[in-house]
Write an enzyme that holds these catalytic residues in place. Structure first.
Site, short mmCIF file in Angstrom:
data_model
loop_
_atom_site.label_atom_id
_atom_site.label_comp_id
_atom_site.label_asym_id
_atom_site.label_seq_id
_atom_site.Cartn_x
_atom_site.Cartn_y
_atom_site.Cartn_z
N SER A 99 -45.71 17.66 -41.44
CA SER A 99 -45.34 18.76 -42.31
C SER A 99 -44.06 19.40 -41.80
CB SER A 99 -46.51 19.76 -42.41
OG SER A 99 -46.23 20.76 -43.34
N HIS A 129 -45.58 16.70 -46.13
CA HIS A 129 -45.69 17.83 -47.06
C HIS A 129 -44.30 18.20 -47.56
CE1 HIS A 129 -49.65 19.31 -45.01
NE2 HIS A 129 -49.84 18.27 -45.81
N ASP A 131 -53.91 20.26 -41.71
CA ASP A 131 -54.10 19.05 -42.51
C ASP A 131 -53.95 17.84 -41.59
OD1 ASP A 131 -54.52 17.41 -44.68
OD2 ASP A 131 -52.48 17.59 -45.46
#
Length: 189
Positions: free
Chosen positions: A13, A40, A132
């Site tokens: 991310s 992401h 995540d």
């Protein structure tokens, strides 16, 4: 152990672009294991990510297409606003709701890959500002796959690697610039 890995899944991310550039540029020449990546990014992003990453590797980097077969020498990037899943020997895209505010979700990719590839899978969590990937990495470990996490000290944002280390029984914690060479050593076995 004698396992032949057949797929690598990578999740990242915040700070992920630089981390992916380093990971891909440090893979040895001739490396050909397919790699599926969730980075992401905003739902309205274009294909710039794949084009930028292509500059750092001889592997073919592209945004994944639904039902596309997994073949050696390819890097499959999750398109913006789609979950990327692994279904047996192909990738699949989904518009299911976001998971923990993320679509694509790292956990969705990792869990589907773990169920399909089991011990033939390598899961890697890189830099990021949320957790995540921690649940998915745990699933990879449970299915007998190899789990690698970027050393939080080398991460632009340590939250995601720290979350993965807390949740999963991680096999290796490596500095970012050591992950590519380590994968190369595994490939030569």
């Amino acid at each position: 152990m004698g396992f032949q890995h057949e797929l690598i899944v990578v999740g990242t991310s915040w700070g992920g672009l630089r981390a992916l550039e380093v990971l891909l540029s440090t893979l040895p020449a001739g490396f050909d294991w397919p790699i599926a990546v969730v980075q992401h990014r905003r739902p309205d992003s274009d294909d710039t990510l794949a084009r930028v990453l292509q500059r750092h590797t001889t592997l073919r980097v592209r945004e994944a297409e639904d039902k596309e077969p997994i073949v050696p020498g390819r890097v499959y990037i999750a398109p913006p606003d789609y979950h990327l899943l692994v279904d047996d020997k192909s990738v699949a895209l989904s518009t299911d709701p976001p998971v923990r505010f993320s679509r694509p979700s790292i956990d969705v990719l990792f869990e589907s890959a773990a169920d399909s590839f089991q011990h033939r899978l390598i899961g890697i969590v890189l830099t990021g500002r949320n957790h995540d990937g921690a649940i998915g990495l745990s699933r990879i470990k449970q299915r007998g796959g190899l789990t690698i996490v970027q050393d939080p000290a080398s991460a632009e944002s340590p939250t995601m690697p720290e979350g993965a280390i807390e949740r999963a029984c991680v096999d290796r914690v490596l500095a970012l610039d050591r992950i590519g060479p380590f994968l190369g050593q595994l490939r030569q076995r």
